[in-house]
Design a protein around this motif. Structure first.
Motif, PDB file in Angstrom:
ATOM      1  N   ASP A  59       8.114   9.624  12.834  1.00 22.97           N
ATOM      2  CA  ASP A  59       9.043   8.501  12.961  1.00 22.97           C
ATOM      3  C   ASP A  59       8.552   7.257  12.226  1.00 22.97           C
ATOM      4  N   LEU A  60       7.248   7.176  11.945  1.00 19.99           N
ATOM      5  CA  LEU A  60       6.678   5.958  11.382  1.00 19.99           C
ATOM      6  C   LEU A  60       7.151   5.708   9.958  1.00 19.99           C
ATOM      7  N   THR A  61       7.284   4.435   9.628  1.00 22.37           N
ATOM      8  CA  THR A  61       7.771   4.017   8.316  1.00 22.37           C
ATOM      9  C   THR A  61       6.760   3.059   7.673  1.00 22.37           C
ATOM     10  N   ASP A  62       7.019   2.708   6.426  1.00 18.23           N
ATOM     11  CA  ASP A  62       6.193   1.687   5.771  1.00 18.23           C
ATOM     12  C   ASP A  62       6.243   0.381   6.561  1.00 18.23           C
ATOM     13  N   GLU A  63       7.406   0.053   7.135  1.00 17.40           N
ATOM     14  CA  GLU A  63       7.535  -1.166   7.942  1.00 17.40           C
ATOM     15  C   GLU A  63       6.597  -1.121   9.146  1.00 17.40           C
ATOM     16  N   ASP A  64       6.502   0.032   9.802  1.00 21.27           N
ATOM     17  CA  ASP A  64       5.566   0.179  10.916  1.00 21.27           C
ATOM     18  C   ASP A  64       4.133  -0.044  10.443  1.00 21.27           C
ATOM     19  N   ALA A  65       3.794   0.547   9.313  1.00 23.17           N
ATOM     20  CA  ALA A  65       2.437   0.398   8.784  1.00 23.17           C
ATOM     21  C   ALA A  65       2.129  -1.071   8.497  1.00 23.17           C
ATOM     22  N   ARG A  66       3.072  -1.789   7.908  1.00 21.37           N
ATOM     23  CA  ARG A  66       2.862  -3.215   7.622  1.00 21.37           C
ATOM     24  C   ARG A  66       2.699  -4.016   8.914  1.00 21.37           C
ATOM     25  N   ALA A  67       3.438  -3.660   9.971  1.00 21.39           N
ATOM     26  CA  ALA A  67       3.321  -4.353  11.261  1.00 21.39           C
ATOM     27  C   ALA A  67       1.961  -4.102  11.905  1.00 21.39           C
ATOM     28  N   GLU A  68       1.246  -3.083  11.394  1.00 20.14           N
ATOM     29  CA  GLU A  68      -0.102  -2.790  11.883  1.00 20.14           C
ATOM     30  C   GLU A  68      -1.168  -3.243  10.888  1.00 20.14           C
ATOM     31  N   GLY A  69      -0.765  -4.067   9.930  1.00 21.95           N
ATOM     32  CA  GLY A  69      -1.717  -4.668   9.012  1.00 21.95           C
ATOM     33  C   GLY A  69      -2.069  -3.840   7.791  1.00 21.95           C
ATOM     34  N   MET A  70      -1.319  -2.793   7.532  1.00 21.54           N
ATOM     35  CA  MET A  70      -1.581  -1.930   6.385  1.00 21.54           C
ATOM     36  C   MET A  70      -0.543  -2.184   5.295  1.00 21.54           C
ATOM     37  N   ASP A  71      -0.838  -1.777   4.062  1.00 17.99           N
ATOM     38  CA  ASP A  71       0.093  -1.971   2.949  1.00 17.99           C
ATOM     39  C   ASP A  71       1.306  -1.060   3.037  1.00 17.99           C
ATOM     40  N   ASP A  72       1.069   0.188   3.445  1.00 18.00           N
ATOM     41  CA  ASP A  72       2.156   1.156   3.524  1.00 18.00           C
ATOM     42  C   ASP A  72       1.725   2.322   4.402  1.00 18.00           C
ATOM     43  N   LEU A  73       2.628   3.274   4.588  1.00 18.07           N
ATOM     44  CA  LEU A  73       2.364   4.403   5.481  1.00 18.07           C
ATOM     45  C   LEU A  73       1.219   5.272   4.976  1.00 18.07           C
ATOM     46  N   GLU A  74       1.117   5.426   3.664  1.00 23.23           N
ATOM     47  CA  GLU A  74       0.022   6.225   3.100  1.00 23.23           C
ATOM     48  C   GLU A  74      -1.338   5.604   3.438  1.00 23.23           C
ATOM     49  N   ALA A  75      -1.452   4.292   3.327  1.00 26.85           N
ATOM     50  CA  ALA A  75      -2.707   3.603   3.667  1.00 26.85           C
ATOM     51  C   ALA A  75      -2.992   3.736   5.162  1.00 26.85           C
ATOM     52  N   TYR A  76      -1.944   3.686   5.979  1.00 22.77           N
ATOM     53  CA  TYR A  76      -2.099   3.849   7.427  1.00 22.77           C
ATOM     54  C   TYR A  76      -2.621   5.244   7.760  1.00 22.77           C
ATOM     55  N   GLU A  77      -2.073   6.251   7.102  1.00 22.42           N
ATOM     56  CA  GLU A  77      -2.517   7.626   7.314  1.00 22.42           C
ATOM     57  C   GLU A  77      -3.997   7.779   6.935  1.00 22.42           C
ATOM     58  N   ARG A  78      -4.396   7.208   5.808  1.00 21.29           N
ATOM     59  CA  ARG A  78      -5.810   7.281   5.388  1.00 21.29           C
ATOM     60  C   ARG A  78      -6.715   6.582   6.402  1.00 21.29           C
ATOM     61  N   LEU A  79      -6.262   5.451   6.948  1.00 21.11           N
ATOM     62  CA  LEU A  79      -7.046   4.745   7.964  1.00 21.11           C
ATOM     63  C   LEU A  79      -7.259   5.627   9.188  1.00 21.11           C
ATOM     64  N   LEU A  80      -6.214   6.276   9.652  1.00 21.60           N
ATOM     65  CA  LEU A  80      -6.343   7.151  10.819  1.00 21.60           C
ATOM     66  C   LEU A  80      -7.302   8.306  10.540  1.00 21.60           C
ATOM     67  N   GLU A  81      -7.247   8.837   9.337  1.00 22.73           N
ATOM     68  CA  GLU A  81      -8.154   9.937   8.986  1.00 22.73           C
ATOM     69  C   GLU A  81      -9.608   9.476   8.996  1.00 22.73           C
ATOM     70  N   ARG A  82      -9.863   8.236   8.556  1.00 20.29           N
ATOM     71  CA  ARG A  82     -11.239   7.708   8.577  1.00 20.29           C
ATOM     72  C   ARG A  82     -11.690   7.356   9.990  1.00 20.29           C
ATOM     73  N   ALA A  83     -10.761   6.866  10.808  1.00 17.72           N
ATOM     74  CA  ALA A  83     -11.114   6.355  12.134  1.00 17.72           C
ATOM     75  C   ALA A  83     -11.309   7.456  13.171  1.00 17.72           C
TER      76      ALA A  83
END
Length: 104
Positions: A59-83
């Motif tokens: 369900d997550l979108t680029d807008e969701d990722a930006r609301a969590e301080g990330m540039d886009d959904l791809e960057a958010y996914e990479r963050l979760l993989e690292r964390a």
């Protein structure tokens, strides 16, 4: 309504600073960590949880990722993989979105 330790919702100082600066206005977690109307404070600034919604990673979108301080959904996914050890993005994985607003 309950008051929470900010670390319960925002797990690191970087995210807490981003919330203070208005860059982070929501976070998705694997479980429900708060209810609508609950509050938390960071450096004397109070935030209120305004929405708690069950979703899936798909369900997550680029807008969701930006609301969590990330540039886009791809960057958010990479963050979760690292964390998270052994994390693999699965669109069907259930998550809970916690939206919050700074209070006056």
């Amino acid at each position: 309504m309950s008051e929470h330790d900010p670390a319960a919702l925002l797990p690191n100082e970087r995210m807490q600073e981003q919330a203070l600066e208005g860059e982070v206005t929501q976070i998705h977690r694997g479980s429900r960590y708060a209810e609508e109307g609950d509050t938390f404070a960071i450096e004397g600034t109070t935030f209120e949880v305004t929405d708690v919604t069950e979703r899936t990673l798909g369900d997550l979108t680029d807008e969701d990722a930006r609301a969590e301080g990330m540039d886009d959904l791809e960057a958010y996914e990479r963050l979760l993989e690292r964390a998270h050890d052994d994390f693999e993005w699965d669109d069907d994985s259930e998550v809970v979105r916690h939206r919050f607003e700074r209070q006056q």
